[in-house]
Design a protein around this motif. Structure first.
Motif, PDB file in Angstrom:
ATOM      1  N   GLU A 102      45.817   1.121  84.898  1.00 47.90           N
ATOM      2  CA  GLU A 102      45.354   2.505  84.993  1.00 47.90           C
ATOM      3  C   GLU A 102      45.106   3.087  83.609  1.00 47.90           C
ATOM      4  N   SER A 103      44.443   4.253  83.594  1.00 50.72           N
ATOM      5  CA  SER A 103      44.231   5.023  82.365  1.00 50.72           C
ATOM      6  C   SER A 103      44.644   6.466  82.619  1.00 50.72           C
ATOM      7  N   ARG A 104      45.095   7.137  81.552  1.00 51.94           N
ATOM      8  CA  ARG A 104      45.512   8.534  81.641  1.00 51.94           C
ATOM      9  C   ARG A 104      44.850   9.319  80.511  1.00 51.94           C
ATOM     10  N   PHE A 105      44.225  10.434  80.876  1.00 58.42           N
ATOM     11  CA  PHE A 105      43.522  11.288  79.927  1.00 58.42           C
ATOM     12  C   PHE A 105      44.115  12.689  80.011  1.00 58.42           C
ATOM     13  N   CYS A 106      44.614  13.200  78.878  1.00 54.43           N
ATOM     14  CA  CYS A 106      45.320  14.478  78.863  1.00 54.43           C
ATOM     15  C   CYS A 106      44.649  15.479  77.931  1.00 54.43           C
ATOM     16  N   LEU A 107      44.709  16.761  78.330  1.00 51.99           N
ATOM     17  CA  LEU A 107      44.315  17.866  77.464  1.00 51.99           C
ATOM     18  C   LEU A 107      45.356  18.963  77.626  1.00 51.99           C
ATOM     19  N   TYR A 108      46.000  19.351  76.516  1.00 54.30           N
ATOM     20  CA  TYR A 108      47.088  20.323  76.526  1.00 54.30           C
ATOM     21  C   TYR A 108      46.818  21.456  75.552  1.00 54.30           C
ATOM     22  N   TYR A 109      47.295  22.644  75.930  1.00 54.12           N
ATOM     23  CA  TYR A 109      47.400  23.778  75.014  1.00 54.12           C
ATOM     24  C   TYR A 109      48.883  23.981  74.738  1.00 54.12           C
ATOM     25  N   SER A 110      49.248  24.101  73.460  1.00 57.79           N
ATOM     26  CA  SER A 110      50.644  24.238  73.060  1.00 57.79           C
ATOM     27  C   SER A 110      50.835  25.538  72.295  1.00 57.79           C
ATOM     28  N   TYR A 111      51.862  26.297  72.683  1.00 60.32           N
ATOM     29  CA  TYR A 111      52.164  27.572  72.031  1.00 60.32           C
ATOM     30  C   TYR A 111      53.624  27.586  71.596  1.00 60.32           C
ATOM     31  N   SER A 112      53.865  27.920  70.328  1.00 61.65           N
ATOM     32  CA  SER A 112      55.220  28.028  69.796  1.00 61.65           C
ATOM     33  C   SER A 112      55.388  29.400  69.170  1.00 61.65           C
ATOM     34  N   PRO A 113      56.117  30.326  69.813  1.00 62.19           N
ATOM     35  CA  PRO A 113      56.323  31.662  69.251  1.00 62.19           C
ATOM     36  C   PRO A 113      56.976  31.592  67.877  1.00 62.19           C
ATOM     37  N   SER A 114      56.613  32.530  66.998  1.00 66.63           N
ATOM     38  CA  SER A 114      57.097  32.492  65.615  1.00 66.63           C
ATOM     39  C   SER A 114      58.599  32.704  65.521  1.00 66.63           C
TER      40      SER A 114
ATOM     41  N   PRO B  29      62.737  29.638  69.040  1.00 63.72           N
ATOM     42  CA  PRO B  29      62.660  28.176  68.877  1.00 63.72           C
ATOM     43  C   PRO B  29      62.328  27.455  70.183  1.00 63.72           C
ATOM     44  N   VAL B  30      61.195  27.829  70.766  1.00 68.53           N
ATOM     45  CA  VAL B  30      60.758  27.265  72.040  1.00 68.53           C
ATOM     46  C   VAL B  30      59.283  26.895  71.921  1.00 68.53           C
ATOM     47  N   VAL B  31      58.887  25.817  72.562  1.00 70.99           N
ATOM     48  CA  VAL B  31      57.489  25.432  72.644  1.00 70.99           C
ATOM     49  C   VAL B  31      57.099  25.331  74.108  1.00 70.99           C
ATOM     50  N   ILE B  32      55.971  25.909  74.452  1.00 71.49           N
ATOM     51  CA  ILE B  32      55.468  25.893  75.823  1.00 71.49           C
ATOM     52  C   ILE B  32      54.163  25.113  75.828  1.00 71.49           C
ATOM     53  N   ASN B  33      54.072  24.104  76.693  1.00 72.44           N
ATOM     54  CA  ASN B  33      52.886  23.272  76.797  1.00 72.44           C
ATOM     55  C   ASN B  33      52.287  23.400  78.196  1.00 72.44           C
ATOM     56  N   LEU B  34      50.996  23.696  78.252  1.00 73.68           N
ATOM     57  CA  LEU B  34      50.258  23.784  79.510  1.00 73.68           C
ATOM     58  C   LEU B  34      49.149  22.749  79.470  1.00 73.68           C
ATOM     59  N   GLY B  35      49.066  21.907  80.504  1.00 75.68           N
ATOM     60  CA  GLY B  35      48.110  20.826  80.397  1.00 75.68           C
ATOM     61  C   GLY B  35      47.507  20.343  81.695  1.00 75.68           C
TER      62      GLY B  35
ATOM     63  N   HIS C 208      49.456  27.774  67.610  1.00 76.43           N
ATOM     64  CA  HIS C 208      48.584  27.432  68.724  1.00 76.43           C
ATOM     65  C   HIS C 208      47.928  26.083  68.428  1.00 76.43           C
ATOM     66  N   LYS C 209      47.991  25.188  69.384  1.00 77.41           N
ATOM     67  CA  LYS C 209      47.455  23.843  69.184  1.00 77.41           C
ATOM     68  C   LYS C 209      46.740  23.363  70.434  1.00 77.41           C
ATOM     69  N   LEU C 210      45.799  22.459  70.235  1.00 75.91           N
ATOM     70  CA  LEU C 210      45.213  21.683  71.312  1.00 75.91           C
ATOM     71  C   LEU C 210      45.601  20.226  71.109  1.00 75.91           C
ATOM     72  N   ILE C 211      45.988  19.572  72.182  1.00 74.16           N
ATOM     73  CA  ILE C 211      46.408  18.171  72.121  1.00 74.16           C
ATOM     74  C   ILE C 211      45.602  17.392  73.151  1.00 74.16           C
ATOM     75  N   THR C 212      44.944  16.345  72.722  1.00 73.42           N
ATOM     76  CA  THR C 212      44.203  15.494  73.639  1.00 73.42           C
ATOM     77  C   THR C 212      44.620  14.046  73.428  1.00 73.42           C
ATOM     78  N   SER C 213      44.628  13.268  74.506  1.00 77.40           N
ATOM     79  CA  SER C 213      45.058  11.872  74.386  1.00 77.40           C
ATOM     80  C   SER C 213      44.393  11.014  75.448  1.00 77.40           C
TER      81      SER C 213
END
Length: 249
Positions: free
Chosen positions: A198-210, A213-219, A171-176
């Motif tokens: 322009e500027s872009r500001f992102c906040l994502y939650y990332s989940y990778s099941p154990s 081999p898939v990663v799901i990102n919601l942002g 489980h991760k949080l990604i901000t940029s």
């Protein structure tokens, strides 16, 4: 625009979709190791976006863009990485005034080449990555005739922070934050001035099941456009990335 055990992309961020109140973006991709040392990775994805009119708030109201993207990452020093990529984009064009009907022609095709240079600072808990990216963009009408905007050079400067929420890093949080500057060439005109766009500001939650081999990102992304009278577009974003479907080298 992933588990995130590699040094390459972390999520597939939305492209800018122009004037709207809100927008949506979905992408599906494959990340594949190219060499046994893990210094080379390939990331391929397709994505599509929809958006609202400036007068409503539905992020799924009308079609806006289709993207096919291929990128190769190379880690050439302990903390340094570059990438090169080629992208095709087919974008719907709409009028700026009510009732916001399609332009004539209503489609612009784009071929984009870009390269990134990143410094990767990592600890067991966080990863901080400043990145410089240079885009070269060319545009065509649906019949490959010349549109109003022919060519663009665009520079992008991004700071990205990834925080592991668990010891296993599932489980991760990604901000940029990313700032974009560009110079455009109109048909039969000289290249324009290089300016902030322009500027872009992102906040994502990332989940990778154990065990999968898939990663799901919601942002969420806030796209702040312009500098004289800036306005914001709010994006909902989902992407799914399969890791090493052809086997790890």
């Amino acid at each position: 625009m992933v588990c995130i055990c590699w040094n390459g992309m972390t999520q597939i961020s939305p492209p800018g979709l122009g004037a709207a109140h809100s927008a949506s973006w979905f992408a599906a991709g494959i990340r594949q190791d190219v060499d046994s040392a893990g210094n080379w990775q390939s990331v391929s994805y397709v994505g599509f976006g929809r958006k609202s009119n400036p007068t409503n708030y539905s992020p799924f109201y009308k079609p806006e863009i289709f993207v096919v993207n291929q990128e190769f990452y190379h880690t050439f020093r302990k903390n340094w990485q570059y990438s090169v990529a080629l992208s095709y984009r087919r974008q719907d064009e709409y009028q700026d005034s009510y009732p916001f009907e399609r332009e004539n022609p209503g489609i612009v095709q784009e071929f984009r080449f870009y390269s990134r240079l990143s410094y990767v600072f990592k600890t067991p808990r966080i990863k901080f990555v400043p990145t410089i990216r240079q885009d070269v963009r060319t545009f065509f009408n649906p019949d490959f005739s010349t549109p109003d905007e022919v060519f663009q050079l665009r520079s992008r400067f991004r700071m990205q922070l990834t925080v592991n929420l668990t010891k296993t890093a599932n489980h991760k949080l990604i901000t940029s934050t990313e700032q974009l500057f560009a110079a455009s060439q109109e048909r039969n005109e000289k290249m324009g001035a290089f300016n902030y766009r322009e500027s872009r500001f992102c906040l994502y939650y990332s989940y990778s099941p154990s065990r999968i081999p898939v990663v799901i990102n919601l942002g969420y992304m806030n796209n702040l456009i312009g500098n004289q009278k800036p306005y914001s577009v709010h994006y909902l974003a989902v992407d799914v990335i399969i890791q090493n479907p052809f086997g790890s080298k």
